[in-house]
Design an enzyme around this catalytic site. Structure first.
Site, mmCIF file in Angstrom:
data_model
loop_
_atom_site.group_PDB
_atom_site.id
_atom_site.type_symbol
_atom_site.label_atom_id
_atom_site.label_comp_id
_atom_site.label_asym_id
_atom_site.label_seq_id
_atom_site.Cartn_x
_atom_site.Cartn_y
_atom_site.Cartn_z
ATOM 1 N N ASP A 57 -14.976 -10.681 -1.377
ATOM 2 C CA ASP A 57 -15.465 -9.756 -2.412
ATOM 3 C C ASP A 57 -16.963 -9.968 -2.583
ATOM 4 O OD1 ASP A 57 -15.863 -8.198 -4.654
ATOM 5 O OD2 ASP A 57 -15.016 -9.678 -6.043
ATOM 6 N N ASP A 61 -15.703 -7.829 -8.406
ATOM 7 C CA ASP A 61 -14.626 -7.097 -9.103
ATOM 8 C C ASP A 61 -13.239 -7.649 -8.752
ATOM 9 O OD1 ASP A 61 -14.248 -6.198 -6.552
ATOM 10 O OD2 ASP A 61 -14.396 -4.066 -7.017
ATOM 11 N N ASP A 65 -14.147 -6.351 -0.101
ATOM 12 C CA ASP A 65 -14.793 -5.069 0.200
ATOM 13 C C ASP A 65 -15.538 -5.124 1.531
ATOM 14 O OD1 ASP A 65 -17.119 -6.516 -0.487
ATOM 15 O OD2 ASP A 65 -16.821 -6.004 -2.608
ATOM 16 N N ASP A 134 -6.597 1.502 10.976
ATOM 17 C CA ASP A 134 -5.218 1.890 10.720
ATOM 18 C C ASP A 134 -5.154 3.411 10.585
ATOM 19 O OD1 ASP A 134 -2.452 1.218 9.867
ATOM 20 O OD2 ASP A 134 -3.396 -0.666 9.256
ATOM 21 N N ASP A 236 0.393 3.380 12.008
ATOM 22 C CA ASP A 236 1.333 2.910 10.992
ATOM 23 C C ASP A 236 2.649 3.686 11.012
ATOM 24 O OD1 ASP A 236 1.569 1.336 8.394
ATOM 25 O OD2 ASP A 236 2.023 3.364 7.720
ATOM 26 N N GLU A 290 3.012 0.867 15.465
ATOM 27 C CA GLU A 290 3.871 -0.063 14.732
ATOM 28 C C GLU A 290 5.307 0.381 14.973
ATOM 29 O OE1 GLU A 290 4.663 -1.767 10.259
ATOM 30 O OE2 GLU A 290 4.284 0.355 10.520
ATOM 31 N N HIS A 356 0.026 -8.526 7.773
ATOM 32 C CA HIS A 356 -0.026 -8.321 6.324
ATOM 33 C C HIS A 356 1.339 -7.958 5.729
ATOM 34 C CE1 HIS A 356 0.090 -4.378 8.002
ATOM 35 N NE2 HIS A 356 0.280 -3.856 6.801
ATOM 36 N N ASP A 357 2.318 -7.672 6.574
ATOM 37 C CA ASP A 357 3.661 -7.343 6.079
ATOM 38 C C ASP A 357 4.584 -8.557 6.102
ATOM 39 O OD1 ASP A 357 3.144 -4.674 5.537
ATOM 40 O OD2 ASP A 357 3.614 -4.054 7.584
HETATM 41 C C1 GLC Z 1 3.641 -0.108 7.465
HETATM 42 C C2 GLC Z 1 2.545 -0.997 6.927
HETATM 43 C C3 GLC Z 1 2.933 -1.460 5.566
HETATM 44 C C4 GLC Z 1 3.082 -0.255 4.675
HETATM 45 C C5 GLC Z 1 4.065 0.743 5.264
HETATM 46 C C6 GLC Z 1 3.956 2.068 4.592
HETATM 47 O O1 GLC Z 1 4.813 -0.796 7.657
HETATM 48 O O2 GLC Z 1 2.304 -2.041 7.803
HETATM 49 O O3 GLC Z 1 2.002 -2.346 5.019
HETATM 50 O O4 GLC Z 1 3.507 -0.657 3.411
HETATM 51 O O5 GLC Z 1 3.831 0.984 6.622
HETATM 52 O O6 GLC Z 1 2.763 2.683 4.959
#
Ligand code: GLC
Length: 581
Positions: A57, A61, A65, A134, A236, A290, A356-357
């Site tokens: 950051d 905030d 960023d 993404d 995605d 993905e 991140h998931d």
């Molecule tokens: C994908 C992303 C995930 C998101 C989902 C809906 O699985 O990796 O983070 O919540 O799609 O867009």
């Protein structure tokens, strides 16, 4: 006589020429098939994933960023990675942290401005780092102008940008929603007396890919970013974009195996071929989906070069193995080996175990206790950097960051987790068990702020972080690890360099050894006379390994212990990369 001698000599010459030609063709074939014929930058790249909200950051905030990332570009470069995949940074009301986009051509206010973006892209390119963005086009935000128009009236020109079911037809056939509080993917909207479809949250209505206008909008958005110079897209939830819009009823309980019904529905490949023709064929960029469907055939159909669709996909089979009670190393080996053999001759794979998931790599697949965190984290990194395929490596894993394991539901910010909490409560679920499960698996564990140094909030922000910082930041942080030659961070740098210096790690043939060993993962990688042996102990105990390879003359390229022991008994989480002579 003279004639016979002449003919014999003539044939001898021809045969010799043929032999020489065959030989060189033979050598060429080995090189061609594995390396030279099809070298691509995106096959040789190590992709580092940055979760912008949690990275750095710059303005206090509490939210990471673009300027924050810019300030860390030299650090990113120092990791030896080649490309960055940035989670969504477009305008978004943040129902799902940017995966709900309200304007595809703008930057989320929390993250900065388009000028910041241009500076970031230039800063990366100046350092030889590519940028992959993404692309979230299975759905948009319900606050996107398209959706506002679409829901405004049944006759809106945007109506068919989304999937609507008029209520006078009765209730639409059940569709499962991954994120909805009731798991119902149809949301009734009284404004036009109709239901709209949302596979994810109510604020993420699914786009209608059947509509060519919508598809062209997406191609234009892609070109907008590619013309700015970005180097590719991570697509995605792309396996879900095509739908049978007659919405037939699915068998009861289908949701337990919903990818079978949602994934790779026809005519997804027509859409991809069209996208390739309209967009990808015009740029030297990479694309990764993905999800890879339901079979190797599905995956091949997505990524084989002669299909003219995408470059690679990532499958969930391996990441899904980790469970709170542990996982089978045999199963892990089997999964990666199966995928490798299915793609050995054609197509290309992505290699990853965290993003991140997911919760943190070391907490799910390694051991984050004080005694084993570092060594197991290094072992897992060794694995990811020595497999065939393009490795995707999630920010913070290079420090060995761990799960935060919140006790209080109020500390969690992840929308699907909060929705599921409500859902479980409503159906009288076992809340204690639920809380224990999310400590292990909730994706917020992997989203806590990046741990930069020992100052307040790990140096992530001078304000209040949007998600709590893990209190172990005083020992696990980039500044401290920078100074320690043996830290996870410096070990990761050695690994990226090793991969760069040894193309065999990218393209070389993979062979699993000691297949039935339940504790150790051992394999060789070989190419053009070069052969590396990798042995990895996945246990916190000493484990025996039997590779049948004599390593007495081998050179140790890297190990996570000061000096490797032997090739018979491996110490807890020991990892060794040998170059065989
Ligand atoms: C994908 C992303 C995930 C998101 C989902 C809906 O699985 O990796 O983070 O919540 O799609 O867009």
């Amino acid at each position: 006589m003279k004639n016979i001698a002449f003919t014999a000599i003539f044939f001898l010459i021809i045969i010799t020429l043929l032999l020489v030609a065959c030989n060189s063709a033979g050598t060429k074939t080995t090189v061609n098939a594995d390396v030279a014929g099809d070298r691509k930058w995106w096959k040789e790249a190590v992709v580092y994933q940055i979760y912008p909200r949690s990275f750095k950051d710059s303005d206090g905030d509490g939210v990471g960023d673009l300027k924050g990332i810019i300030s860390k570009l030299d650090y990113i470069k120092s990791l030896g990675v080649d490309a960055v995949w940035l989670n969504p940074i477009y305008s978004s009301p943040n129902d799902d942290n940017g995966y709900d986009i309200s304007d595809y051509r703008n930057i989320m206010k929390d993250f900065g401005t388009m000028e910041d973006f241009n500076t970031l892209l230039k800063g990366m390119h100046d350092r030889g780092i590519k940028l992959v963005m993404d692309l979230v086009v299975n759905h948009s935000s319900d606050e996107h102008d398209w959706f506002k128009q679409s829901r405004s009236s049944r006759t809106s020109p945007y109506r068919n940008y989304y999937h609507w079911w008029d209520a006078e037809r009765g209730k639409p056939p059940y569709r499962y929603s991954l994120f909805d509080i009731n798991h119902d993917a149809w949301k009734y909207d009284s404004l036009t007396n109709a239901y709209y479809l949302h596979y994810f949250s109510r604020k993420q209505p699914d786009l209608n890919w059947e509509n060519p206008k919508l598809r062209n909008e997406v191609y234009d958005i892609m070109k907008f970013w590619l013309d700015k110079g970005i180097d590719g897209f991570r697509m995605d939830a792309f396996q879900f974009v095509a739908k049978d819009t007659t919405f037939p009823a699915f068998p009861a309980g289908f949701e337990k195996d919903f990818v079978k019904y949602y994934g790779m529905v026809s005519p997804i490949h027509d859409y991809l071929k069209e996208m390739h023709k309209e967009v990808f064929s015009k740029y030297d960029v990479m694309s990764v989906a993905e999800g890879a469907g339901n079979s190797f055939e599905d995956a091949h159909n997505l990524v084989d070069a002669d299909r003219n669709e995408l470059n690679m996909a990532y499958a969930f089979d391996a990441v899904d193995l980790a469970k709170p009670e542990g996982y089978s190393v045999l199963k892990l080996k089997e999964t990666f080996t199966k995928w490798d053999s299915a793609f050995a001759a054609k197509g290309w794979l992505s290699i990853y175990l965290a993003n991140h998931d997911q919760a943190r790599l070391v907490s799910r697949f390694g051991n984050d206790s004080a005694a084993f965190r570092e060594v197991s984290s290094k072992m897992l990194s060794t694995f990811l950097m020595t497999m065939r395929g393009t490795p995707y490596y999630y920010n913070g894993d290079e420090l060995g960051m761990t799960n935060i394991r919140f006790d209080d539901i109020n500390d969690y910010k992840d929308m699907p987790t909060l929705n599921e909490y409500q859902h479980q409560k409503a159906i009288g679920g076992d809340m204690k068990k639920f809380m224990e499960t999310i400590k292990f698996s909730c994706r917020d564990n992997g989203r806590t702020p990046y741990q930069w140094d020992t100052t307040a909030n790990a140096g992530f922000t001078t304000g209040t972080p949007w998600l709590k910082v893990n209190s172990n930041y005083t020992t696990i942080n980039a500044a401290t690890e920078e100074k320690d030659e043996n830290s996870c961070l410096n070990y990761f740098r050695k690994l990226t360099k090793l991969r760069k210096d040894n193309l065999v790690l990218v393209y070389g043939k993979y062979t699993l050894l000691d297949k039935n060993n339940p504790d150790v993962y051992a394999y060789t990688r070989e190419q053009d006379g070069k052969k590396l042996l990798i042995v990895l102990n996945f246990r916190s105990t000493v484990s025996a390994v039997n590779t049948g390879i004599d390593v007495s003359k081998a050179r140790v390229l890297l190990s996570n212990y000061p000096a490797p022991n032997d090739n018979v008994k491996l110490r807890p989480y020991e990892a060794v990369i040998y170059e065989l002579k």
